[in-house]
Design a protein around this motif. Structure first.
Motif, PDB file in Angstrom:
ATOM      1  N   ALA A  23       0.835  -1.207   0.000  1.00  0.00           N
ATOM      2  CA  ALA A  23       0.000   0.000   0.000  1.00  0.00           C
ATOM      3  C   ALA A  23       0.866   1.251   0.000  1.00  0.00           C
ATOM      4  O   ALA A  23       0.607   2.204  -0.739  1.00  0.00           O
ATOM      5  N   ILE A  24       1.928   1.241   0.808  1.00  0.00           N
ATOM      6  CA  ILE A  24       2.820   2.403   0.831  1.00  0.00           C
ATOM      7  C   ILE A  24       3.456   2.605  -0.541  1.00  0.00           C
ATOM      8  O   ILE A  24       3.538   3.726  -1.045  1.00  0.00           O
TER       9      ILE A  24
ATOM     10  N   VAL B 110       2.217   1.798  -3.341  1.00  0.00           N
ATOM     11  CA  VAL B 110       1.201   2.350  -4.248  1.00  0.00           C
ATOM     12  C   VAL B 110       1.161   3.868  -4.125  1.00  0.00           C
ATOM     13  O   VAL B 110       1.045   4.595  -5.098  1.00  0.00           O
ATOM     14  N   ILE B 111       1.290   4.364  -2.880  1.00  0.00           N
ATOM     15  CA  ILE B 111       1.226   5.818  -2.695  1.00  0.00           C
ATOM     16  C   ILE B 111       2.480   6.490  -3.235  1.00  0.00           C
ATOM     17  O   ILE B 111       2.425   7.535  -3.865  1.00  0.00           O
ATOM     18  N   ARG B 112       3.660   5.872  -3.001  1.00  0.00           N
ATOM     19  CA  ARG B 112       4.913   6.551  -3.313  1.00  0.00           C
ATOM     20  C   ARG B 112       5.173   6.629  -4.813  1.00  0.00           C
ATOM     21  O   ARG B 112       5.732   7.612  -5.287  1.00  0.00           O
TER      22      ARG B 112
ATOM     23  N   ALA C 271       2.460  19.606  -6.160  1.00  0.00           N
ATOM     24  CA  ALA C 271       2.951  20.978  -5.982  1.00  0.00           C
ATOM     25  C   ALA C 271       3.026  21.355  -4.507  1.00  0.00           C
ATOM     26  O   ALA C 271       3.866  22.150  -4.117  1.00  0.00           O
ATOM     27  N   HIS C 272       2.130  20.786  -3.688  1.00  0.00           N
ATOM     28  CA  HIS C 272       2.091  21.182  -2.291  1.00  0.00           C
ATOM     29  C   HIS C 272       3.012  20.304  -1.463  1.00  0.00           C
ATOM     30  O   HIS C 272       3.296  19.169  -1.806  1.00  0.00           O
TER      31      HIS C 272
ATOM     32  N   PRO D 176       3.500  17.839   1.626  1.00  0.00           N
ATOM     33  CA  PRO D 176       2.494  16.903   2.148  1.00  0.00           C
ATOM     34  C   PRO D 176       2.246  17.006   3.636  1.00  0.00           C
ATOM     35  O   PRO D 176       1.593  16.143   4.198  1.00  0.00           O
TER      36      PRO D 176
ATOM     37  N   PRO E 129      -1.828  17.336   4.895  1.00  0.00           N
ATOM     38  CA  PRO E 129      -2.577  16.074   4.836  1.00  0.00           C
ATOM     39  C   PRO E 129      -2.028  15.031   5.801  1.00  0.00           C
ATOM     40  O   PRO E 129      -2.801  14.306   6.428  1.00  0.00           O
ATOM     41  N   LEU E 130      -0.698  14.980   5.912  1.00  0.00           N
ATOM     42  CA  LEU E 130      -0.097  13.987   6.805  1.00  0.00           C
ATOM     43  C   LEU E 130      -0.547  14.218   8.234  1.00  0.00           C
ATOM     44  O   LEU E 130      -0.893  13.276   8.959  1.00  0.00           O
TER      45      LEU E 130
ATOM     46  N   VAL F 202      -3.326  15.789   9.256  1.00  0.00           N
ATOM     47  CA  VAL F 202      -4.752  15.458   9.368  1.00  0.00           C
ATOM     48  C   VAL F 202      -4.935  13.956   9.523  1.00  0.00           C
ATOM     49  O   VAL F 202      -5.654  13.464  10.402  1.00  0.00           O
ATOM     50  N   VAL F 203      -4.220  13.196   8.672  1.00  0.00           N
ATOM     51  CA  VAL F 203      -4.361  11.743   8.667  1.00  0.00           C
ATOM     52  C   VAL F 203      -3.869  11.147   9.982  1.00  0.00           C
ATOM     53  O   VAL F 203      -4.497  10.251  10.553  1.00  0.00           O
TER      54      VAL F 203
ATOM     55  N   THR G 204      -6.462  11.886  12.752  1.00  0.00           N
ATOM     56  CA  THR G 204      -7.641  11.034  12.590  1.00  0.00           C
ATOM     57  C   THR G 204      -7.338   9.599  12.993  1.00  0.00           C
ATOM     58  O   THR G 204      -8.108   8.956  13.705  1.00  0.00           O
ATOM     59  N   GLY G 205      -6.162   9.102  12.534  1.00  0.00           N
ATOM     60  CA  GLY G 205      -5.783   7.734  12.860  1.00  0.00           C
ATOM     61  C   GLY G 205      -5.617   7.542  14.352  1.00  0.00           C
ATOM     62  O   GLY G 205      -6.032   6.519  14.903  1.00  0.00           O
TER      63      GLY G 205
ATOM     64  N   LEU H   5      -8.950   7.151  15.893  1.00  0.00           N
ATOM     65  CA  LEU H   5      -9.555   5.850  15.586  1.00  0.00           C
ATOM     66  C   LEU H   5      -8.917   4.756  16.431  1.00  0.00           C
ATOM     67  O   LEU H   5      -9.608   3.868  16.936  1.00  0.00           O
TER      68      LEU H   5
END
Lengths: 181, 117
Positions: A4-5, A7-9, A70-71, A73, A76-77, A79-80, A83-84, A87
């Motif tokens: 999964a990682i 896939v993101i990278r 462009a931004h 990260p 978002p990091l 925020v994630v 949230t995690g 949870l």
């Protein structure tokens, strides 16, 4: 998780799609380990098979490479992560993994397991629940799939037709020019 | 209550957050859909792990087996997988249409084209 990682990278979308297929296949293997062979079959066929083919078809019609974002990260990091963390805190009240007194197992599931063999006559309980006890769910599912299929046809079909008309007009005007010449 | 007994939920949460991160931080639309799919699969894993009892057999009735895993989450997830693929197909079709209309599948370029327009 590692897949999964990756896939993101990765930025090469072709590799992303291939890794996504591997990820689906791995989760299918996980479903077998969790005693859910029916789900594993579906995930292997639908998730690893059809999804990958659909994504490859999209890549064939669009581009293969992703631009560098462009931004930065960090937002978002953050925020994630927050949230995690919430949870994870929430899981502390859930019954632990594999516990037989989990509330999930005390409602209708025992009845399905005890009576469906006599009532439906199919040894596979998943099948009898899917097509008999919860038949309306399955009906709704087919309606959703039908609607999605119609949506795809409308979206892709309209583009084709408009392009076809433009080409037709071009051909017509060329024909007129040739006729005038 | 032992804390480590929740490790399945932590794996699920990690995958879910990885998917969410992909959706909000990446501009490429195909990448966003891949992120949505990761998110979706994490929910599938969560439901299936709800249905598992330690040492349970698959829910196929057999003589001599007393402990089955819960069939209900399996049914729900079967439905969810198929619906998920249908929505993925719809999203990818939208991406193809956006590509036809804008000539790009990067969110930034689409925004700048909208501003110029």
């Amino acid at each position: 998780m590692v897949v999964a990682i990756a896939v993101i990278r990765l930025r090469d979308l072709f590799a992303v799609v291939m890794l996504f297929g591997i990820y689906s296949l791995l989760s299918a293997a996980l479903f077998v380990a969790l005693a859910a062979p029916d789900v594993a079959f579906t995930e292997a066929v639908v998730g690893a098979g059809i999804s990958t083919v659909l994504m490859l078809a999209t890549l064939a019609m669009t581009s293969r490479h992703e631009r560098r974002p462009a931004h930065k990260p960090w937002l978002p990091l953050a925020v994630v992560t927050v949230t995690g963390a919430f949870l994870v805190y929430g899981t502390l009240d859930i019954p632990s993994f594999g516990a037989p007194d989990n509330p999930v197992h005390t409602h209708v599931a025992p009845r399905y397991l005890e009576e469906s063999g006599e009532e439906i006559g199919v040894p596979n309980v998943v099948t009898s629940v899917l097509s008999s006890y919860r038949g309306f769910d399955t009906f709704g599912e087919t309606v959703v799939v039908f609607t999605a299929g119609m949506g795809v046809l409308v979206l892709l079909g309209r583009g084709r037709r408009r392009r076809g008309e433009e080409e037709g007009e071009k051909r017509d005007s060329q024909g007129e020019k040739e006729g005038a010449a | 209550m032992d804390v480590l007994g929740h490790y399945n939920y932590w794996i699920v949460i990690f995958l879910m957050m990885a998917g969410l991160y992909t959706v909000i931080s990446r501009g490429n639309l195909v990448k966003k859909i891949a992120g949505l799919n990761i998110f979706q699969t994490s929910v599938f894993i969560m439901f299936i792990s709800f249905g598992y009892i330690s040492g349970s057999a698959p829910p196929i009735l057999e003589d001599g087996v007393t402990l089955y895993s819960n069939p209900l989450p399996h049914v729900l997830i079967l439905t969810a997988i198929v619906v998920g693929v249908a929505t993925t197909a719809l999203g990818l079709a939208l991406v193809v249409r956006i590509r036809e209309a804008y000539g790009t599948i990067e969110e930034e370029e689409i925004h700048s084209q909208d501003r110029d327009f």
